[in-house]
Design a protein around this motif. Structure first.
Motif, PDB file in Angstrom:
ATOM      1  N   TYR A 212     -36.748  -0.358 -24.468  1.00  0.00           N
ATOM      2  CA  TYR A 212     -37.084   0.700 -25.430  1.00  0.00           C
ATOM      3  C   TYR A 212     -38.489   0.576 -25.995  1.00  0.00           C
ATOM      4  O   TYR A 212     -39.040   1.540 -26.493  1.00  0.00           O
ATOM      5  N   ILE A 213     -39.061  -0.615 -25.933  1.00  0.00           N
ATOM      6  CA  ILE A 213     -40.403  -0.771 -26.500  1.00  0.00           C
ATOM      7  C   ILE A 213     -41.455  -0.906 -25.412  1.00  0.00           C
ATOM      8  O   ILE A 213     -42.395  -0.130 -25.319  1.00  0.00           O
ATOM      9  N   LYS A 214     -41.270  -1.905 -24.517  1.00  0.00           N
ATOM     10  CA  LYS A 214     -42.348  -2.207 -23.564  1.00  0.00           C
ATOM     11  C   LYS A 214     -42.393  -1.202 -22.419  1.00  0.00           C
ATOM     12  O   LYS A 214     -43.461  -0.713 -22.049  1.00  0.00           O
ATOM     13  N   LEU A 215     -41.226  -0.912 -21.809  1.00  0.00           N
ATOM     14  CA  LEU A 215     -41.214  -0.054 -20.626  1.00  0.00           C
ATOM     15  C   LEU A 215     -41.871   1.303 -20.874  1.00  0.00           C
ATOM     16  O   LEU A 215     -42.713   1.730 -20.083  1.00  0.00           O
ATOM     17  N   PRO A 216     -41.527   1.983 -21.990  1.00  0.00           N
ATOM     18  CA  PRO A 216     -42.203   3.271 -22.222  1.00  0.00           C
ATOM     19  C   PRO A 216     -43.712   3.128 -22.321  1.00  0.00           C
ATOM     20  O   PRO A 216     -44.451   4.019 -21.909  1.00  0.00           O
ATOM     21  N   LEU A 217     -44.153   1.971 -22.816  1.00  0.00           N
ATOM     22  CA  LEU A 217     -45.589   1.801 -22.988  1.00  0.00           C
ATOM     23  C   LEU A 217     -46.313   1.522 -21.669  1.00  0.00           C
ATOM     24  O   LEU A 217     -47.491   1.806 -21.521  1.00  0.00           O
ATOM     25  N   ILE A 218     -45.589   0.921 -20.690  1.00  0.00           N
ATOM     26  CA  ILE A 218     -46.271   0.639 -19.420  1.00  0.00           C
ATOM     27  C   ILE A 218     -45.934   1.682 -18.358  1.00  0.00           C
ATOM     28  O   ILE A 218     -46.378   1.585 -17.221  1.00  0.00           O
ATOM     29  N   LEU A 219     -45.167   2.715 -18.723  1.00  0.00           N
ATOM     30  CA  LEU A 219     -44.787   3.723 -17.746  1.00  0.00           C
ATOM     31  C   LEU A 219     -45.987   4.384 -17.054  1.00  0.00           C
ATOM     32  O   LEU A 219     -45.964   4.595 -15.844  1.00  0.00           O
ATOM     33  N   PRO A 220     -47.043   4.718 -17.804  1.00  0.00           N
ATOM     34  CA  PRO A 220     -48.210   5.298 -17.110  1.00  0.00           C
ATOM     35  C   PRO A 220     -48.767   4.373 -16.031  1.00  0.00           C
ATOM     36  O   PRO A 220     -49.146   4.820 -14.958  1.00  0.00           O
ATOM     37  N   THR A 221     -48.759   3.051 -16.318  1.00  0.00           N
ATOM     38  CA  THR A 221     -49.247   2.104 -15.311  1.00  0.00           C
ATOM     39  C   THR A 221     -48.336   2.088 -14.092  1.00  0.00           C
ATOM     40  O   THR A 221     -48.793   2.056 -12.955  1.00  0.00           O
ATOM     41  N   ILE A 222     -47.001   2.126 -14.335  1.00  0.00           N
ATOM     42  CA  ILE A 222     -46.062   2.132 -13.210  1.00  0.00           C
ATOM     43  C   ILE A 222     -46.269   3.386 -12.365  1.00  0.00           C
ATOM     44  O   ILE A 222     -46.243   3.337 -11.133  1.00  0.00           O
ATOM     45  N   GLY A 223     -46.521   4.492 -13.040  1.00  0.00           N
ATOM     46  CA  GLY A 223     -46.813   5.718 -12.297  1.00  0.00           C
ATOM     47  C   GLY A 223     -48.049   5.557 -11.431  1.00  0.00           C
ATOM     48  O   GLY A 223     -48.063   5.931 -10.258  1.00  0.00           O
ATOM     49  N   MET A 224     -49.071   4.937 -11.995  1.00  0.00           N
ATOM     50  CA  MET A 224     -50.303   4.744 -11.236  1.00  0.00           C
ATOM     51  C   MET A 224     -50.068   3.806 -10.045  1.00  0.00           C
ATOM     52  O   MET A 224     -50.542   4.048  -8.942  1.00  0.00           O
ATOM     53  N   VAL A 225     -49.270   2.741 -10.305  1.00  0.00           N
ATOM     54  CA  VAL A 225     -48.947   1.814  -9.221  1.00  0.00           C
ATOM     55  C   VAL A 225     -48.220   2.550  -8.099  1.00  0.00           C
ATOM     56  O   VAL A 225     -48.505   2.353  -6.914  1.00  0.00           O
ATOM     57  N   SER A 226     -47.290   3.451  -8.475  1.00  0.00           N
ATOM     58  CA  SER A 226     -46.543   4.186  -7.456  1.00  0.00           C
ATOM     59  C   SER A 226     -47.474   5.017  -6.598  1.00  0.00           C
ATOM     60  O   SER A 226     -47.343   5.038  -5.365  1.00  0.00           O
ATOM     61  N   ILE A 227     -48.387   5.704  -7.236  1.00  0.00           N
ATOM     62  CA  ILE A 227     -49.250   6.595  -6.457  1.00  0.00           C
ATOM     63  C   ILE A 227     -50.219   5.781  -5.598  1.00  0.00           C
ATOM     64  O   ILE A 227     -50.527   6.138  -4.468  1.00  0.00           O
ATOM     65  N   LEU A 228     -50.637   4.622  -6.109  1.00  0.00           N
ATOM     66  CA  LEU A 228     -51.487   3.739  -5.294  1.00  0.00           C
ATOM     67  C   LEU A 228     -50.709   3.251  -4.077  1.00  0.00           C
ATOM     68  O   LEU A 228     -51.237   3.197  -2.956  1.00  0.00           O
ATOM     69  N   THR A 229     -49.440   2.884  -4.291  1.00  0.00           N
ATOM     70  CA  THR A 229     -48.598   2.437  -3.182  1.00  0.00           C
ATOM     71  C   THR A 229     -48.471   3.536  -2.143  1.00  0.00           C
ATOM     72  O   THR A 229     -48.584   3.298  -0.938  1.00  0.00           O
ATOM     73  N   PHE A 230     -48.233   4.755  -2.620  1.00  0.00           N
ATOM     74  CA  PHE A 230     -48.072   5.891  -1.716  1.00  0.00           C
ATOM     75  C   PHE A 230     -49.318   6.088  -0.849  1.00  0.00           C
ATOM     76  O   PHE A 230     -49.244   6.155   0.379  1.00  0.00           O
ATOM     77  N   VAL A 231     -50.459   6.123  -1.501  1.00  0.00           N
ATOM     78  CA  VAL A 231     -51.700   6.346  -0.753  1.00  0.00           C
ATOM     79  C   VAL A 231     -51.952   5.205   0.217  1.00  0.00           C
ATOM     80  O   VAL A 231     -52.282   5.410   1.393  1.00  0.00           O
ATOM     81  N   ALA A 232     -51.754   3.966  -0.242  1.00  0.00           N
ATOM     82  CA  ALA A 232     -52.021   2.816   0.618  1.00  0.00           C
ATOM     83  C   ALA A 232     -51.061   2.798   1.808  1.00  0.00           C
ATOM     84  O   ALA A 232     -51.460   2.518   2.935  1.00  0.00           O
ATOM     85  N   ASN A 233     -49.788   3.110   1.581  1.00  0.00           N
ATOM     86  CA  ASN A 233     -48.805   3.060   2.664  1.00  0.00           C
ATOM     87  C   ASN A 233     -49.056   4.133   3.717  1.00  0.00           C
ATOM     88  O   ASN A 233     -48.891   3.900   4.905  1.00  0.00           O
ATOM     89  N   PHE A 234     -49.455   5.318   3.278  1.00  0.00           N
ATOM     90  CA  PHE A 234     -49.695   6.368   4.264  1.00  0.00           C
ATOM     91  C   PHE A 234     -51.043   6.194   4.964  1.00  0.00           C
ATOM     92  O   PHE A 234     -51.331   6.877   5.927  1.00  0.00           O
ATOM     93  N   ASN A 235     -51.851   5.282   4.461  1.00  0.00           N
ATOM     94  CA  ASN A 235     -53.070   4.939   5.185  1.00  0.00           C
ATOM     95  C   ASN A 235     -52.913   3.618   5.923  1.00  0.00           C
ATOM     96  O   ASN A 235     -53.846   3.147   6.556  1.00  0.00           O
ATOM     97  N   ALA A 236     -51.728   2.992   5.841  1.00  0.00           N
ATOM     98  CA  ALA A 236     -51.553   1.661   6.420  1.00  0.00           C
ATOM     99  C   ALA A 236     -51.716   1.716   7.928  1.00  0.00           C
ATOM    100  O   ALA A 236     -51.451   2.728   8.559  1.00  0.00           O
ATOM    101  N   PHE A 237     -52.176   0.631   8.495  1.00  0.00           N
ATOM    102  CA  PHE A 237     -52.389   0.588   9.936  1.00  0.00           C
ATOM    103  C   PHE A 237     -52.504  -0.853  10.423  1.00  0.00           C
ATOM    104  O   PHE A 237     -51.856  -1.257  11.388  1.00  0.00           O
ATOM    105  N   GLU A 238     -53.318  -1.650   9.698  1.00  0.00           N
ATOM    106  CA  GLU A 238     -53.738  -2.953  10.208  1.00  0.00           C
ATOM    107  C   GLU A 238     -52.575  -3.874  10.540  1.00  0.00           C
ATOM    108  O   GLU A 238     -52.560  -4.507  11.591  1.00  0.00           O
ATOM    109  N   LEU A 239     -51.585  -3.929   9.647  1.00  0.00           N
ATOM    110  CA  LEU A 239     -50.507  -4.894   9.841  1.00  0.00           C
ATOM    111  C   LEU A 239     -49.720  -4.577  11.110  1.00  0.00           C
ATOM    112  O   LEU A 239     -49.455  -5.459  11.929  1.00  0.00           O
ATOM    113  N   VAL A 240     -49.377  -3.305  11.285  1.00  0.00           N
ATOM    114  CA  VAL A 240     -48.625  -2.911  12.478  1.00  0.00           C
ATOM    115  C   VAL A 240     -49.467  -3.163  13.721  1.00  0.00           C
ATOM    116  O   VAL A 240     -48.997  -3.709  14.723  1.00  0.00           O
ATOM    117  N   TYR A 241     -50.744  -2.815  13.645  1.00  0.00           N
ATOM    118  CA  TYR A 241     -51.616  -3.009  14.798  1.00  0.00           C
ATOM    119  C   TYR A 241     -51.759  -4.489  15.140  1.00  0.00           C
ATOM    120  O   TYR A 241     -51.727  -4.871  16.304  1.00  0.00           O
TER     121      TYR A 241
END
Lengths: 309, 425
Positions: A212-241
């Motif tokens: 009730y206290i910490k999570l609401p305060l870091i939610l914007p960061t979690i959102g940013m982390v999610s979108i960074l993950t999304f962009v990085a994953n859809f650009n991923a290549f090196e590991l599979v290659y």
């Protein structure tokens, strides 16, 4: 009005300070992107000359089964890859961040460095090390599992159609878990102690204080982390290659957008590369990412409550 | 004051620019006789730089040659990127057939018709690097590789095994190794995919489709890749799986090479190009045998694949020196050096060569006993989408991993051909 135009000289200093950055940004990011979009509307003939082809590349990619099947397969695999990151990497990152920010933890600096370390290593090294670790021939995983009494569950994970993609995703999670951890950790540190102290005084237990206290305060960061993950994953290549090669076997089970693009653009073995089809794949990758980011901004970012700390 | 400062700054910039210009011109003057060879044979770097190039420099001391290979798997993509950017080397190692043909058609390779050295090569040797109308040769043939099986002689002696001549012998040998020893009978993995097609399907397959006859009939449309002889090829391949050692699904090419040279495996489905590496790594004696024939078949077929050639970059600034080098590559001196320094790469020139390596001699002797053919996916058939070679990798691995039946695999290869190849439609 005349005063402003005559009295104020053109703000050259703004151009001076922005110029170098803009120049680099335009030449290495904007221009290649626009040129890729342009190329995707062309067709390359066997003598290497380009001719305008309209949407032909895209109709081929989306409706000709030779192209659409690999394309949707790669898209689906990429989604699986992304969901594993969202379900495993980010919760673990959150958990680690919470543990690290606990004032009772000793040696937290050491843990932080160790967990963040793989992120800074080259993917080639990560791929090589994990291939060796998991190798049924020379690897230590089987022995390790034998010690735990789990030897029956060991398998050639990286080689099987059913498990290769998930195994790769876990390797990637292991490598990059440090990034969400660091970002969330920084957000947690910026929460003033008074807030958590006050919640304790008000009778909240540690779970309540977190949810009730910490999570609401870091939610914007979690959102940013999610979108960074999304962009990085859809650009991923090196590991599979690195691990599976550009043909992303077995039976294309580890093929993601990045490897599909690589095969299309550069060609593979006897398959010739195509500049224009490659550009079309890259354009669709760009659109997928754009769509994902737009959805995020529309449904998530706008609804987040921000608190002034 | 301000003015002088300005002048000073301009002067500095001018000097710098002049310096740059000077540096770049002197660089290009220096590089006039420097030839760079693009290649995928990173394994051969030492032999090129220590033996072949010094031998060339004895007669041509003023031409500097640099052998600049990239790893096999990224060669074609790297080369294409370099050619597009105009940074590719002067001499380009040519893959056979369509990959190089397309480079020629795009104007990346020069026609070598006026090169005197070409006379040292027969039409068959040139066939992989010639335009469809037969008018232009665009690469100087270097070598072919022969497929077969390399076996560990000590293990064969220990288990009292004979070299198999027929298919049933072959599987009996595999069964004996499996039941009576801890050695891996057949050393191959499917993680890198290409071995399954190249060392499996293309290795013993010609026995079923009758070599050149079958290959040409598929090109002309008289035979289908789903016909019984191709299903039989996949059925044979499927029978390999139980002998391939534990967890072969994640065994890579380098793993297989290590397993065999460490003496942990008995038979290695091979190409002759392995000989050199095995000579260096293995401390036991090894031999080779050609693909065992199906029961009741007298003629054996081998894949004697025209594999490697050398072309001239059309945008090279050192064409004259490059041609000197290419002519030297057509000499008997080069043929002798190359074939003996890289046993397993058999020179395609007409010069008679003395081979010293016993295993290489064994491979070469099959030319007299068996009928020769090349890999059936290389000429013409991999021009369309989906690419036949990629499909063969995929289906061969599917059959070995048990995720595809031989019939499904054969149907899939045929379907991929029907999709674009007119004579098959």
């Amino acid at each position: 009005m005349t005063k402003t135009s005559a009295g104020k000289p053109f703000p050259w200093h703004i151009l001076f300070f922005l110029g170098p950055g803009l120049l680099i940004y335009f030449s290495v990011s904007v221009y290649p992107l626009l040129d890729t979009l342009r190329l995707s509307f062309f067709h390359e003939s066997s003598d290497g000359s380009l001719a305008f082809a309209g949407l032909a590349n895209f109709t081929k990619l989306l409706f000709d089964v030779v192209w659409s099947e690999p394309f949707w397969n790669a898209t689906w695999n990429n989604l699986v890859f992304f969901f594993i990151h969202m379900l495993v990497q980010n919760p673990i990152g959150l958990l680690l961040a919470v543990l690290l920010s606990s004032p009772k933890l000793r040696l937290s600096g050491t843990y932080r460095t160790l967990i963040f370390m793989p992120t800074m290593l080259s993917v080639v090294i990560i791929g090589f090390v994990w291939q060796l670790l998991l190798s049924p021939l020379w690897g230590i995983t089987e022995n390790f599992m034998w010690n735990l009494g789990l030897e029956d569950y060991f398998d050639a994970w990286l080689g099987k159609e059913s498990s290769a993609l998930v195994t790769l995703a876990f390797i990637s999670v292991w490598q990059f878990v440090g990034i969400p951890m660091m970002l969330i950790y920084a957000a947690l540190l910026s929460i003033p102690d008074e807030l958590s102290d006050a919640s304790v005084v008000d009778g909240a237990n540690p779970w309540q204080a977190f949810f009730y206290i910490k999570l609401p305060l870091i939610l914007p960061t979690i959102g940013m982390v999610s979108i960074l993950t999304f962009v990085a994953n859809f650009n991923a290549f090196e590991l599979v290659y690195t691990i599976k090669g550009a043909l992303a076997g077995p039976n294309y089970s580890t093929d993601i957008m990045g490897t599909l693009f690589y095969r299309t653009f550069f060609g593979f073995q006897l398959q010739e590369g195509s500049l224009t089809m490659g550009a079309a794949v890259a354009t669709l990758m760009f659109l997928v990412i754009l769509l994902g980011v737009a959805l995020y901004l529309f449904f998530f970012q706008r609804r987040i409550k921000r608190f002034q700390l | 004051m301000k003015n002088t400062q300005m002048q000073k700054a301009t002067k500095t910039i001018a000097t710098l620019a002049a310096g740059f210009a000077l540096a770049s011109t002197s660089f290009s003057a220096f590089s006039a006789d420097k030839l760079v060879i693009e290649s995928w044979r990173a394994e051969d770097t030492k032999i090129w730089s220590d033996i072949i190039i010094p031998a060339f420099n004895k007669s041509n001391p003023d031409i500097e040659v640099v052998f600049a290979p990239v790893p096999t798997s990224s060669y074609d993509s790297a080369l294409n990127a370099k050619l597009k950017a105009g940074t590719a080397g002067d001499l380009i190692t040519c893959r056979p057939f369509d990959v190089s043909l397309s480079l020629y058609n795009k104007g990346n390779l020069t026609s070598l018709n006026d090169l005197p050295g070409l006379a040292s090569f027969s039409d068959v040797a040139r066939s992989a690097w010639i335009t469809d109308d037969g008018k232009n040769t665009f690469c100087l043939p270097m070598a072919s590789v022969i497929h077969g099986y390399i076996y560990n002689k000590e293990i064969f002696k220990e288990l009292k095994l004979e070299v198999p001549k027929t298919e049933s012998d072959f599987f009996k040998v595999l069964a004996t190794i499996k039941s009576e020893s801890r050695y891996t009978p057949l050393v191959m993995g499917t993680a890198d995919q290409w071995e399954a097609a190249t060392m499996g399907y293309q290795n013993f397959g010609p026995n079923y489709w009758k070599g050149e006859q079958g290959r040409k009939n598929v090109i002309s449309g008289q035979e289908k890749l789903s016909d019984s002889q191709y299903v039989k090829t996949f059925e044979h391949l499927a029978k390999w799986a139980p002998y391939m050692g534990r967890s072969y699904q994640s065994q890579k090419y380098s793993d297989s090479q290590n397993l065999f040279t460490l003496g942990r495996g008995a038979i290695y489905p091979a190409g002759s190009w392995e000989i050199n590496g095995f000579n260096a790594q293995a401390d036991f004696e090894f031999g080779a045998f050609y693909p065992p024939v199906p029961e009741g078949q007298d003629t054996c077929y081998i894949s004697d694949h025209t594999d490697i050639a050398m072309g001239l970059n059309a945008n090279s600034k050192n064409k004259k020196s490059a041609k000197v080098f290419l002519n030297w590559m057509a000499s008997s001196e080069f043929a002798e050096l190359y074939s003996n320094q890289l046993p397993g790469f058999f020179s395609l020139s007409k010069h008679a060569i003395d081979l010293k390596d016993p295993v290489a001699q064994e491979f070469l002797s099959w030319r007299g006993q068996c009928k020769q053919t090349i890999r059936n996916s290389y000429q013409i058939l991999s021009r369309g989408e989906p690419n036949l070679e990629n499909v063969l990798w995929n289906t061969s691995v599917g059959v070995l991993n048990g995720t595809m039946t031989p019939k499904e695999a054969a149907d899939k290869t045929q379907a991929s051909l029907v999709n674009w190849y007119k004579p098959q439609q």
